[in-house]
Enzyme design. Structure first.
Site, PDB file in Angstrom:
ATOM      1  N   HIS A   1       0.813  -1.229   0.000  1.00  0.00           N
ATOM      2  CA  HIS A   1       0.000   0.000   0.000  1.00  0.00           C
ATOM      3  C   HIS A   1       0.840   1.271   0.000  1.00  0.00           C
ATOM      4  CE1 HIS A   1       0.780   0.271   4.340  1.00  0.00           C
ATOM      5  NE2 HIS A   1       0.240   1.469   4.330  1.00  0.00           N
ATOM      6  N   ASP A   2       2.048   1.219   0.546  1.00  0.00           N
ATOM      7  CA  ASP A   2       2.878   2.433   0.650  1.00  0.00           C
ATOM      8  C   ASP A   2       4.122   2.366  -0.237  1.00  0.00           C
ATOM      9  OD1 ASP A   2       1.576   4.255   2.286  1.00  0.00           O
ATOM     10  OD2 ASP A   2       2.393   3.434   4.156  1.00  0.00           O
TER      11      ASP A   2
ATOM     12  N   LYS B   1       6.252   5.336  -0.977  1.00  0.00           N
ATOM     13  CA  LYS B   1       7.242   5.876  -0.021  1.00  0.00           C
ATOM     14  C   LYS B   1       8.665   5.461  -0.386  1.00  0.00           C
ATOM     15  CE  LYS B   1       4.387   6.539   4.060  1.00  0.00           C
ATOM     16  NZ  LYS B   1       4.043   6.031   5.395  1.00  0.00           N
TER      17      LYS B   1
ATOM     18  N   HIS C   1       3.090  10.381  -1.619  1.00  0.00           N
ATOM     19  CA  HIS C   1       3.397   8.945  -1.743  1.00  0.00           C
ATOM     20  C   HIS C   1       2.193   8.151  -2.263  1.00  0.00           C
ATOM     21  CE1 HIS C   1       1.471   8.416   2.264  1.00  0.00           C
ATOM     22  NE2 HIS C   1       1.287   7.174   1.879  1.00  0.00           N
TER      23      HIS C   1
ATOM     24  N   HIS D   1      -6.062   4.730   1.075  1.00  0.00           N
ATOM     25  CA  HIS D   1      -5.893   4.495   2.516  1.00  0.00           C
ATOM     26  C   HIS D   1      -5.701   5.766   3.336  1.00  0.00           C
ATOM     27  CE1 HIS D   1      -1.622   4.368   1.241  1.00  0.00           C
ATOM     28  NE2 HIS D   1      -1.372   4.811   2.455  1.00  0.00           N
ATOM     29  N   HIS D   2      -5.656   6.927   2.687  1.00  0.00           N
ATOM     30  CA  HIS D   2      -5.628   8.192   3.443  1.00  0.00           C
ATOM     31  C   HIS D   2      -6.875   9.030   3.197  1.00  0.00           C
ATOM     32  CE1 HIS D   2      -1.616   7.794   5.127  1.00  0.00           C
ATOM     33  NE2 HIS D   2      -1.171   7.392   3.943  1.00  0.00           N
TER      34      HIS D   2
ATOM     35  N   ASP E   1      -4.326   1.608   8.944  1.00  0.00           N
ATOM     36  CA  ASP E   1      -3.146   2.446   8.720  1.00  0.00           C
ATOM     37  C   ASP E   1      -2.929   3.393   9.906  1.00  0.00           C
ATOM     38  OD1 ASP E   1      -1.083   3.171   6.639  1.00  0.00           O
ATOM     39  OD2 ASP E   1      -1.942   5.143   7.028  1.00  0.00           O
TER      40      ASP E   1
HETATM   41 FE   LIG Z   1       0.602   3.389   5.445  1.00  0.00          FE
HETATM   42 FE   LIG Z   2       0.291   5.822   3.267  1.00  0.00          FE
END
Ligand SMILES: [Fe+2]
Ligand SMILES: [Fe+2]
Length: 372
Positions: free
Chosen positions: A235-236, A239, A264, A289-290, A318
């Site tokens: 998911h990240d 980053k 990200h 997810h944010h 998260d």
């Molecule tokens: Fe995350």
């Molecule tokens: Fe994230």
């Protein structure tokens, strides 16, 4: 500060007789690590036996071979309880220690050193040491950790080489994790993964594990659980291209830094969009997810029913994962405090789903455990 809220930084021992080098190690490492500095290897090893360290930096300059050999004897005797080694030597000076003499992870660096090189070396040694310990764990715990960390490295390499992420391989690496969650192995996994030093990997594995647990709580099975764990692991991935000075900043981000950090999500979507085998579910977890149900999230400010259920679950996990994690600038919040914060986000997160997630941790739940 109660023991519950103390920041526990990884311990690094530095052995150097050189005041300037001592100053450099101190300035570079103190924001992230608990430092103990000694002039002598023998004193350092005594300290390490009393209070184990993750890494020992032996600054060879001005030292004799005898001390290096002493380090090898001690470190090999302590093995997994002992520290990994970083040996430093002067410009163009050859090392007296050979890697094959050591039974612990090691890095060799020549002066002049810059902060990034040293920090990267310390992180790498801590990560390798964690992986070394994982190999000795029972298979149902060690295998999910070993497979996913290798896969995460493979994803990093693919991104660095401009190649698409192999999402089929990512899903394959998550199979044993799904099995472990089904049999209660997640407690040991969540505990052991924290010893790694690649925070994006640690966070992603925690999210993968907790999302799979959440899926269990909702009665999901089979491929749905695999989608959750794979989505959590990747998911990240955006980053992995976020500048390290922002990603690992030991403190709050400035107003100028936040947009770079938030970016990200867009980068994750772009990177995963290049794969031909990414599942729709994993893409939703990475891309949403944010987002928050009142429209206050990012990157798109999605509202209400625009947020898929997988997204609503991953927002909860998260935030919970980030709050209960230890970072160099903040202690891990106890579960109760983390749930209190999530419950106060009334309009932002799905409170019905939160109740299901919280129930997993209630005493009496077959999935419950205090170690998260
Ligand atoms: Fe995350
Ligand atoms: Fe994230």
């Amino acid at each position: 500060m109660s023991s519950e809220t103390q920041i526990v930084l990884p311990k690094v021992i530095v052995v150097t007789p050189n005041p300037q080098h001592q100053e450099f190690f101190d300035v570079t490492l103190s924001p992230y690590f608990l430092l103990s500095v000694f002039r002598d290897v023998d004193q350092a090893m005594e300290d390490c036996e009393r209070d184990p360290a993750q890494v020992m930096i032996v600054d060879q300059n001005g030292r004799r071979d005898r001390n290096n050999h002493l380090f090898i004897e001690h470190s090999n005797r302590l093995r997994e309880k002992g520290p990994g080694l970083i040996a430093t030597a002067g410009h163009n000076v050859a090392f007296d220690i050979r890697k094959d003499e050591l039974e612990v992870p090691a890095q060799f660096l020549n002066w002049p050193l810059v902060a990034k090189t040293l920090l990267d070396a310390v992180s790498r040694v801590i990560g390798e040491k964690a992986e070394f310990v994982w190999r000795g764990l029972p298979e149902e715990v060690g295998k999910p950790l070993t497979l996913t960390v290798e896969e995460y490295q493979g994803i990093s390499d693919a991104i660095a080489n401009g190649e698409p992420i192999d999402c089929t391989a990512a899903a394959a690496s998550c199979g044993p994790l799904v099995d472990a969650v089904g049999t209660g192995g997640h407690h040991a996994i969540l505990k052991a993964v924290q010893n790694h030093h690649n925070y994006t990997y640690v966070h992603s594995m925690r999210v993968a594990t907790l999302l799979t647990l959440f899926g269990h709580g909702l009665g999901m099975k089979g491929d749905d659980l695999l989608t959750l764990s794979t989505g959590g692991l990747i998911h990240d991935v955006g980053k992995l291209v976020t500048p390290e000075q922002i990603l690992d900043k030991p403190g709050k981000l400035t107003e100028d830094e936040w947009p770079i950090m938030r970016d990200h999500v867009t980068r994750s979507t772009e990177l995963l969009g290049q794969s031909t085998d990414v599942t729709k579910g994993a893409l939703i977890i990475a891309g949403q997810h944010h987002e928050k149900i009142d429209g206050s999230g990012y990157p798109h400010g999605l509202k209400g029913s625009e947020l898929n259920e997988l997204a609503r679950m991953s927002v909860i996990v998260d935030i919970f994962g980030a709050l209960t994690d230890a970072r160099s600038y903040k202690p891990p919040f106890p579960q109760e405090k983390a749930f209190g914060i999530l419950e106060s986000m009334q309009t932002q997160i799905d409170q019905n789903l939160l109740k299901v997630f919280r129930a997993i941790f209630e005493p009496g739940s077959e999935l419950a455990h205090s170690t998260v």
